[in-house]
Motif scaffolding. Structure first.
Motif, PDB file in Angstrom:
ATOM      1  N   MET A   1       0.846  -1.169   0.000  1.00  0.00           N
ATOM      2  CA  MET A   1       0.000   0.000   0.000  1.00  0.00           C
ATOM      3  C   MET A   1       0.897   1.239   0.000  1.00  0.00           C
ATOM      4  SD  MET A   1      -3.059   0.595   2.783  1.00  0.00           S
ATOM      5  CE  MET A   1      -3.106  -1.144   3.062  1.00  0.00           C
ATOM      6  N   PRO A   2       0.857   2.044  -1.027  1.00  0.00           N
ATOM      7  CA  PRO A   2       1.739   3.211  -1.074  1.00  0.00           C
ATOM      8  C   PRO A   2       1.326   4.274  -0.058  1.00  0.00           C
ATOM      9  CG  PRO A   2       0.268   3.206  -2.949  1.00  0.00           C
ATOM     10  CD  PRO A   2       0.032   1.921  -2.209  1.00  0.00           C
ATOM     11  N   ASP A   3       2.319   4.975   0.447  1.00  0.00           N
ATOM     12  CA  ASP A   3       2.053   6.070   1.381  1.00  0.00           C
ATOM     13  C   ASP A   3       1.471   7.246   0.604  1.00  0.00           C
ATOM     14  OD1 ASP A   3       1.984   7.343   3.812  1.00  0.00           O
ATOM     15  OD2 ASP A   3       4.035   8.075   3.666  1.00  0.00           O
ATOM     16  N   ILE A   4       0.601   7.965   1.225  1.00  0.00           N
ATOM     17  CA  ILE A   4      -0.033   9.119   0.588  1.00  0.00           C
ATOM     18  C   ILE A   4       0.795  10.350   0.903  1.00  0.00           C
ATOM     19  CG2 ILE A   4      -2.096  10.560   0.576  1.00  0.00           C
ATOM     20  CD1 ILE A   4      -3.567   7.885   1.329  1.00  0.00           C
ATOM     21  N   SER A   5       1.182  11.066  -0.125  1.00  0.00           N
ATOM     22  CA  SER A   5       2.019  12.240   0.050  1.00  0.00           C
ATOM     23  C   SER A   5       1.155  13.470   0.300  1.00  0.00           C
ATOM     24  CB  SER A   5       2.895  12.464  -1.178  1.00  0.00           C
ATOM     25  OG  SER A   5       3.549  13.708  -1.072  1.00  0.00           O
ATOM     26  N   VAL A   6       1.156  13.926   1.537  1.00  0.00           N
ATOM     27  CA  VAL A   6       0.402  15.125   1.901  1.00  0.00           C
ATOM     28  C   VAL A   6       0.945  16.324   1.134  1.00  0.00           C
ATOM     29  CG1 VAL A   6      -0.107  16.702   3.806  1.00  0.00           C
ATOM     30  CG2 VAL A   6      -0.282  14.228   4.144  1.00  0.00           C
ATOM     31  N   GLN A   7       2.261  16.416   1.026  1.00  0.00           N
ATOM     32  CA  GLN A   7       2.861  17.543   0.318  1.00  0.00           C
ATOM     33  C   GLN A   7       2.457  17.554  -1.157  1.00  0.00           C
ATOM     34  OE1 GLN A   7       4.510  20.094   1.907  1.00  0.00           O
ATOM     35  NE2 GLN A   7       4.080  21.039  -0.061  1.00  0.00           N
ATOM     36  N   HIS A   8       2.389  16.380  -1.766  1.00  0.00           N
ATOM     37  CA  HIS A   8       1.955  16.296  -3.167  1.00  0.00           C
ATOM     38  C   HIS A   8       0.530  16.831  -3.322  1.00  0.00           C
ATOM     39  CE1 HIS A   8       1.331  14.760  -7.202  1.00  0.00           C
ATOM     40  NE2 HIS A   8       0.248  14.155  -6.771  1.00  0.00           N
ATOM     41  N   LEU A   9      -0.349  16.449  -2.404  1.00  0.00           N
ATOM     42  CA  LEU A   9      -1.729  16.942  -2.463  1.00  0.00           C
ATOM     43  C   LEU A   9      -1.789  18.455  -2.289  1.00  0.00           C
ATOM     44  CD1 LEU A   9      -3.496  14.141  -0.415  1.00  0.00           C
ATOM     45  CD2 LEU A   9      -3.820  14.627  -2.849  1.00  0.00           C
ATOM     46  N   LEU A  10      -1.001  18.985  -1.370  1.00  0.00           N
ATOM     47  CA  LEU A  10      -0.979  20.439  -1.170  1.00  0.00           C
ATOM     48  C   LEU A  10      -0.419  21.164  -2.402  1.00  0.00           C
ATOM     49  CD1 LEU A  10       0.154  20.648   2.552  1.00  0.00           C
ATOM     50  CD2 LEU A  10      -2.123  21.117   1.614  1.00  0.00           C
ATOM     51  N   ASN A  11       0.603  20.584  -3.014  1.00  0.00           N
ATOM     52  CA  ASN A  11       1.150  21.182  -4.237  1.00  0.00           C
ATOM     53  C   ASN A  11       0.108  21.190  -5.350  1.00  0.00           C
ATOM     54  OD1 ASN A  11       3.601  21.581  -2.978  1.00  0.00           O
ATOM     55  ND2 ASN A  11       4.559  19.777  -3.871  1.00  0.00           N
ATOM     56  N   ARG A  12      -0.633  20.089  -5.484  1.00  0.00           N
ATOM     57  CA  ARG A  12      -1.689  20.028  -6.503  1.00  0.00           C
ATOM     58  C   ARG A  12      -2.765  21.058  -6.226  1.00  0.00           C
ATOM     59  NH1 ARG A  12      -3.848  14.116  -7.975  1.00  0.00           N
ATOM     60  NH2 ARG A  12      -5.602  15.073  -6.951  1.00  0.00           N
ATOM     61  N   ALA A  13      -3.128  21.211  -4.954  1.00  0.00           N
ATOM     62  CA  ALA A  13      -4.157  22.197  -4.594  1.00  0.00           C
ATOM     63  C   ALA A  13      -3.707  23.602  -4.981  1.00  0.00           C
ATOM     64  CB  ALA A  13      -4.460  22.122  -3.099  1.00  0.00           C
ATOM     65  N   GLU A  14      -2.449  23.902  -4.709  1.00  0.00           N
ATOM     66  CA  GLU A  14      -1.930  25.227  -5.034  1.00  0.00           C
ATOM     67  C   GLU A  14      -1.869  25.440  -6.546  1.00  0.00           C
ATOM     68  OE1 GLU A  14       1.797  28.137  -3.888  1.00  0.00           O
ATOM     69  OE2 GLU A  14       1.824  26.063  -3.242  1.00  0.00           O
ATOM     70  N   LYS A  15      -1.438  24.431  -7.277  1.00  0.00           N
ATOM     71  CA  LYS A  15      -1.319  24.552  -8.733  1.00  0.00           C
ATOM     72  C   LYS A  15      -2.675  24.637  -9.425  1.00  0.00           C
ATOM     73  CE  LYS A  15       3.136  22.316  -9.149  1.00  0.00           C
ATOM     74  NZ  LYS A  15       3.856  21.123  -9.593  1.00  0.00           N
ATOM     75  N   SER A  16      -3.713  24.126  -8.792  1.00  0.00           N
ATOM     76  CA  SER A  16      -5.034  24.136  -9.431  1.00  0.00           C
ATOM     77  C   SER A  16      -5.688  25.518  -9.371  1.00  0.00           C
ATOM     78  CB  SER A  16      -5.959  23.096  -8.791  1.00  0.00           C
ATOM     79  OG  SER A  16      -6.328  23.504  -7.497  1.00  0.00           O
ATOM     80  N   GLN A  17      -5.127  26.406  -8.572  1.00  0.00           N
ATOM     81  CA  GLN A  17      -5.682  27.753  -8.474  1.00  0.00           C
ATOM     82  C   GLN A  17      -5.198  28.602  -9.642  1.00  0.00           C
ATOM     83  OE1 GLN A  17      -8.120  28.099  -6.208  1.00  0.00           O
ATOM     84  NE2 GLN A  17      -7.558  25.947  -6.052  1.00  0.00           N
ATOM     85  N   PRO A  18      -6.059  29.435 -10.157  1.00  0.00           N
ATOM     86  CA  PRO A  18      -5.688  30.211 -11.353  1.00  0.00           C
ATOM     87  C   PRO A  18      -4.579  31.219 -11.060  1.00  0.00           C
ATOM     88  CG  PRO A  18      -7.766  30.982 -10.473  1.00  0.00           C
ATOM     89  CD  PRO A  18      -7.382  29.760  -9.678  1.00  0.00           C
ATOM     90  N   TYR A  38      -8.142  16.443   1.335  1.00  0.00           N
ATOM     91  CA  TYR A  38      -7.502  15.128   1.450  1.00  0.00           C
ATOM     92  C   TYR A  38      -6.134  15.231   2.110  1.00  0.00           C
ATOM     93  CZ  TYR A  38     -11.113  12.493  -0.863  1.00  0.00           C
ATOM     94  OH  TYR A  38     -12.299  11.883  -1.149  1.00  0.00           O
ATOM     95  N   ALA A  39      -5.407  16.309   1.851  1.00  0.00           N
ATOM     96  CA  ALA A  39      -4.117  16.500   2.515  1.00  0.00           C
ATOM     97  C   ALA A  39      -4.315  16.598   4.026  1.00  0.00           C
ATOM     98  CB  ALA A  39      -3.431  17.758   1.981  1.00  0.00           C
ATOM     99  N   LEU A  40      -5.293  17.383   4.456  1.00  0.00           N
ATOM    100  CA  LEU A  40      -5.577  17.519   5.885  1.00  0.00           C
ATOM    101  C   LEU A  40      -6.031  16.193   6.479  1.00  0.00           C
ATOM    102  CD1 LEU A  40      -5.986  19.172   8.456  1.00  0.00           C
ATOM    103  CD2 LEU A  40      -8.271  19.749   7.610  1.00  0.00           C
ATOM    104  N   PHE A  41      -6.940  15.503   5.786  1.00  0.00           N
ATOM    105  CA  PHE A  41      -7.445  14.210   6.260  1.00  0.00           C
ATOM    106  C   PHE A  41      -6.295  13.224   6.468  1.00  0.00           C
ATOM    107  CE2 PHE A  41      -8.880   9.887   5.434  1.00  0.00           C
ATOM    108  CZ  PHE A  41      -9.943   9.764   6.309  1.00  0.00           C
ATOM    109  N   HIS A  42      -5.411  13.113   5.484  1.00  0.00           N
ATOM    110  CA  HIS A  42      -4.324  12.145   5.585  1.00  0.00           C
ATOM    111  C   HIS A  42      -3.266  12.568   6.586  1.00  0.00           C
ATOM    112  CE1 HIS A  42      -5.908   9.349   2.762  1.00  0.00           C
ATOM    113  NE2 HIS A  42      -6.152  10.333   1.915  1.00  0.00           N
ATOM    114  N   ARG A  43      -3.065  13.857   6.762  1.00  0.00           N
ATOM    115  CA  ARG A  43      -2.122  14.313   7.794  1.00  0.00           C
ATOM    116  C   ARG A  43      -2.670  14.013   9.189  1.00  0.00           C
ATOM    117  NH1 ARG A  43       1.224  13.951  10.695  1.00  0.00           N
ATOM    118  NH2 ARG A  43       2.441  15.609  11.620  1.00  0.00           N
TER     119      ARG A  43
END
Length: 76
Positions: A1-18, A38-43
Motif C-alpha cells: 500500500m503506497p504512502d499518501i504524500s500530503v505535500q503532493h496533495l498540497l502542491n496540486r491544490a496550489e497549482k489548481s488555483q488560477p 484530502y491533505a488535511l485528512f491524511h495528515r
C-alpha cells in the motif's frame, strides 16, 4: 500500500488555483479544495497513527491510517 504524500496533495491544490486575472473556473476551485481536504485528512490520520502505534511495523500503521472513514470524521 503506497504512502499518501500530503505535500503532493498540497502542491496540486496550489497549482489548481488560477494564476491569471479573472474569475477562477469552478472545476479548479473544487479540485483545489478537494486536494487540500484530502491533505488535511491524511495528515490527521498520520498523526493519530503515529501517536497510537509508536512501536508497530509500518505496514500496520498504514492499515490503521486507512481505518477512519471520511463520513465519520465529517460527523465529528
Amino acid at each position: 500500500m503506497p504512502d499518501i504524500s500530503v505535500q503532493h496533495l498540497l502542491n496540486r491544490a496550489e497549482k489548481s488555483q488560477p494564476s491569471r486575472a479573472g474569475a477562477p473556473r469552478q472545476a479548479d476551485l473544487r479540485r483545489g479544495f478537494s486536494d487540500a481536504y484530502y491533505a488535511l485528512f491524511h495528515r490527521l490520520t498520520q498523526a493519530v497513527a503515529q501517536q497510537a502505534l509508536r512501536k508497530v511495523d509500518p505496514a500496520a500503521v498504514q492499515r490503521f491510517r486507512r481505518t477512519p472513514s471520511h463520513s465519520t470524521i465529517k460527523a465529528t
